[in-house]
Structures are given as structure tokens and as C-alpha cells.
Design a protein around this motif. Structure first.
Motif, short mmCIF file in Angstrom:
data_model
loop_
_atom_site.label_atom_id
_atom_site.label_comp_id
_atom_site.label_asym_id
_atom_site.label_seq_id
_atom_site.Cartn_x
_atom_site.Cartn_y
_atom_site.Cartn_z
N ALA A 126 -4.84 -2.14 9.05
CA ALA A 126 -5.60 -0.78 8.74
C ALA A 126 -5.17 -0.27 7.27
N ASP A 127 -4.05 -0.72 6.83
CA ASP A 127 -3.38 0.03 5.53
C ASP A 127 -4.10 0.21 4.35
N MET A 128 -4.83 -1.17 4.15
CA MET A 128 -5.87 -0.93 2.85
C MET A 128 -6.99 -0.15 3.18
N ILE A 129 -7.61 -0.08 4.30
CA ILE A 129 -8.60 0.87 4.59
C ILE A 129 -8.33 2.47 4.47
N PHE A 130 -7.11 2.65 5.04
CA PHE A 130 -6.53 3.95 4.83
C PHE A 130 -6.23 4.50 3.44
N LEU A 131 -5.63 3.24 2.67
CA LEU A 131 -5.34 3.66 1.46
C LEU A 131 -6.73 4.00 0.64
N VAL A 132 -7.93 3.45 0.77
CA VAL A 132 -8.82 3.52 0.25
C VAL A 132 -9.56 5.01 0.33
N HIS A 133 -9.39 5.51 1.69
CA HIS A 133 -9.83 6.88 2.26
C HIS A 133 -8.89 7.87 1.60
#
Length: 417
Positions: A126-133
Motif C-alpha cells: 500500500a505504499d503507492m496508495i498512501f503516497l497518492v493520498h
């Protein structure tokens, strides 16, 4: 197409490895053919943050055959296999990643993928998802959804959703039966010991292996350790899992007691500070430490450094820590995911990732065809069942079907006679 890899000249070697895994991923190859014929992902941009190795590249190629533009980066600074990344780039994927990235480079490469303005994300941890947020919120309005590969990532996303911070739907691929029953158990079990044995050249038979955590990954590790002739001790915080481990034939005890016996200790909890200073101080001389959880937080390397009078690298993947009393402890792959971060690790077997990445491909298709509300969703049962049927078919296995009478009997509430 754009890329940033260590050495594009490694592509021919990587292509040979990709062809090999394709021979052992028949379900994904069948989906790839369907995608090639129908182009269901035409006009969709997909961004992925997965371990960059041949099987993952094959997933990217499958999505590309479906008509998607695909941008990929690695989800671990040590897990990218440079020849596979180069091959993916040469075959038309947008690839950003190389082995031994710094933390800064790791996040730069995630940003490079996000610069493609993806409609759908595929994440591992989920690093990419968190970076988007956190940093790329301008992209949220165009993201149809995401799929998450791991237990760790799903836990984080559920917490995010509970707090009202998640802004698009996510499919929890790891919750599919054809994922956790096979990938987490058989894949993690085999690939963990492939990496440990390849890195250390040690015999497992006759050793005492301590497995921290008895979720599906821990179960697989314990099963393989037992099969290799080890005595296995399990540590747990969940009473039901602890009882299950005991009923499965393993010794169960507190980690403070278990470490005194460990020749090899493997973490698989997804939690932080599983092994810290107090555990290191009670370990046997020569104990091997490895992590098969997602992040490098389970074995506290800083604590290990603090209590050591010296430490050095024995080779690329083994660090030796010398304690004040002369005991030596050995940490593999810097405490990162040993089955991929170790140079001898190749990740889960192709036959296992055939199942998992088929789930990913069909989940992406589902996201592209359906409008979902914000939340964390399980893989639709029909996708789970279809992947299982395709895998059985590829293995040449036929199973029985219920008769109409049997279906009626099972659906009736009346007493059967």
C-alpha cells in the motif's frame, strides 16, 4: 514508453527468464490470450508497485495485451531483479526500478509511475496508495480503484478506511481464497527456505526453527521447516492460532523462551518490534535471523546494532553481529523480505504466482468495468472460483459436480430422510 533501470543491456537475459515463467503460468497465459483478443482495458492506464521480477513482468505484459498502458515500479528497495526490469522495459512496459535503491530513489520511482496518471493502481504493501493520498491528491479524482496484494497492505487500508481517509475503492486480493490458501501458505513456505538455504548453504534438518506468527504465511513456513526435518517452535499472540499450531504438532511458547532454542528464527507477523534487544540478548550463538513479513520492522536491526561491539557483512546478504560476550548473530537481507530481498531469493514459485496474478488481472478488469463506492472489497467470488477452475484445468484435474437432486437437498431446510 519510458523507463529508468540499472542496465537495459540485461534485457536478453531477463527475456529468457520471463519465457521460462510463462511456461509455468498457464492460467495467466489463458487470460492474456483473452485480453489480446478482446482488448478490454483499452484506454486504461495502470500503475503498479510490485516486486519487479519475471512473474510480475508477465502480469504487466498481460495487462498491456489487454490494451492498457502499464507503468511499474518495485515495492521493496532490494527486491527488483535488474534483468527482469530491463526486459520489461524492452517489451514496452514503463519500468522504473533497480536493485539497491535508496529510500529517496524508491519514492522517486513511485512518483514516476504516478506521473502517468493511472486510472487503476496495483499495490503490494500500500505504499503507492498512501503516497497518492499524502502527496498526489490531484490524481484521486481520476482513480477508479486499486487492488492490494498483501495482508499488511490490507490491514493498513482498512485502518485508513475506518478513519475516513481512503478516497477510492480497493479490492483486497489477499483475502481471496485462491490467494491466501496457496500464495501465503505454499508460496511463502517454499520461497522462504529457498532463500535461506541458498543464502546460508545450511542444512535445515536437525535445526530448531522458531516461526513468529501463525497466520497463513507462518503456517506455510512451519510446514516446510517440518518437512525439511527441523524441530519447529511457534510463537503467537492470538490464542486461537496458538492452539491451532499446537494441534498441528508444533511446540508453542512465548518468544522470550523460544529464542533460547532457535538455530533459525523467522518472523511472519506483519507487525513491528517482534524481535528486539531483550530477545537478542537471550539467543544462541550463531542464530540466523530472517524476515518473511512485508516490511523490515519485525526484527529491530537498530537494537541489534546497539548491543553489538561490531558488525560486518559476510556477503551481500548476511550481516554478522558480535555481542559483548562473543556470541554471533546473523541477519539475512537486512531484515527485509528474505525471499526477494536476498540475492538468492526468487520470490514465490511461478505456479503459485500464476494463481495470484490471475486474480490481480481479473480484479483490474472488474475495477475497469464497475463503479464501486469507497471502501475495501473482497475479490468477487466468481473471480475466485474461476481462477481455481482454470488452475485445475491447467493441471489436468477434473472434479465432480452436484446433481440437481443434491443441490435441492443442500438448499432445503426440511429434515432429510
Amino acid at each position: 514508453m519510458s523507463y529508468k533501470v540499472r542496465d537495459i543491456s540485461l534485457a536478453p537475459k531477463g527475456k529468457k527468464r520471463i519465457k521460462w515463467v510463462q511456461r509455468h503460468m498457464p492460467v495467466l497465459e489463458k487470460i492474456k490470450k483473452e485480453f489480446r483478443d478482446k482488448k478490454p482495458l483499452e484506454g486504461i492506464t495502470i500503475g503498479s508497485c510490485l516486486h519487479l521480477e519475471p512473474k510480475t513482468i508477465n502480469l504487466g505484459l498481460t495487462l498491456m495485451e489487454g490494451g492498457a498502458e502499464v507503468a511499474m515500479t518495485g515495492c521493496n528497495p532490494l527486491s527488483t531483479q535488474d534483468d527482469a526490469a530491463a526486459a520489461g522495459a524492452s517489451l514496452g512496459l514503463n519500468i522504473y526500478g533497480w536493485r539497491h535503491e535508496t529510500t529517496e530513489e524508491y519514492y522517486e520511482n513511485i512518483h514516476r509511475v504516478l506521473d502517468h496518471e493511472p486510472d487503476i493502481l496495483i499495490d503490494d504493501g500500500a505504499d503507492m496508495i498512501f503516497l497518492v493520498h499524502r502527496e498526489r491528491r490531484e490524481l484521486i479524482k481520476n482513480i477508479r480503484g486499486a487492488s492490494e496484494e498483501t495482508t499488511t497492505g490490507i490491514q493498513r487500508l482498512k485502518a485508513m478506511n475506518k478513519d475516513g481517509e481512503l478516497k477510492f475503492p480497493v479490492i483486497a486480493v489477499n483475502n481471496a481464497k485462491t490467494k491466501y490458501l496457496f500464495d501465503n501458505r505454499y508460496g511463502t513456505g517454499q520461497s522462504t527456505f529457498d532463500a535461506i538455504m541458498g543464502t546460508t548453504n545450511m542444512l535445515i534438518a536437525g535445526k530448531t526453527v522458531v516461526v513468529c506468527g501463525y497466520g497463513w504465511c507462518g503456517k506455510g513456513i512451519a510446514l516446510r521447516a517440518k518437512g525439511l526435518g527441523a524441530e519447529v517452535i511457534v510463537t503467537e499472540v492470538d490464542p486461537i492460532r496458538a492452539l491451532e499450531a499446537r494441534m498441528d504438532g508444533f511446540r508453542v511458547m512465548k518468544i522470550s523462551d523460544a529464542v533460547k532454542y532457535a538455530d533459525i528464527l523467522i518472523t511472519a507477523t506483519g507487525n513491528i518490534d517482534v524481535v528486539t534487544r531483550k530477545e537478542f540478548e537471550n539467543m544462541k550463538d550463531g542464530c540466523i535471523l530472517a524476515n518473511s513479513g512485508h516490511f523490515n520492522v519485525e526484527i529491530n536491526r537498530n537494537d541489534l546494532i546497539d548491543i553489538s561491539i561490531s558488525h560486518k557483512k559476510i556477503n551481500e546478504d548476511i550481516e554478522e553481529f558480535v555481542l559483548e560476550d562473543g556470541r554471533r548473530l546473523y541477519l539475512l537481507a537486512e531484515g527485509r523480505l528474505v525471499n526477494l530481498a536476498s540475492s538468492r531469493g526468487q520470490g514465490h514459485p511461478s505456479e503459485i504466482m500464476d494463481i495470484s496474478f490471475s486474480l490481480q488481472a481479473l480484479s483490474v478488469l472488474y475495477l475497469s468495468e464497475n463503479e464501486l463506492d469507497i471502501g475495501v472489497y473482497n475479490v468477487p467470488e466468481e473471480i475466485d472460483t474461476r481462477v481455481a477452475k482454470l488452475k485445475l484445468e491447467a493441471m489436468g484435474i477434473s472434479i465432480d459436480k452436484l446433481t440437481e437432486k443434491q443441490k435441492k437437498y443442500l438448499s432445503s431446510w426440511e429434515e432429510g430422510t
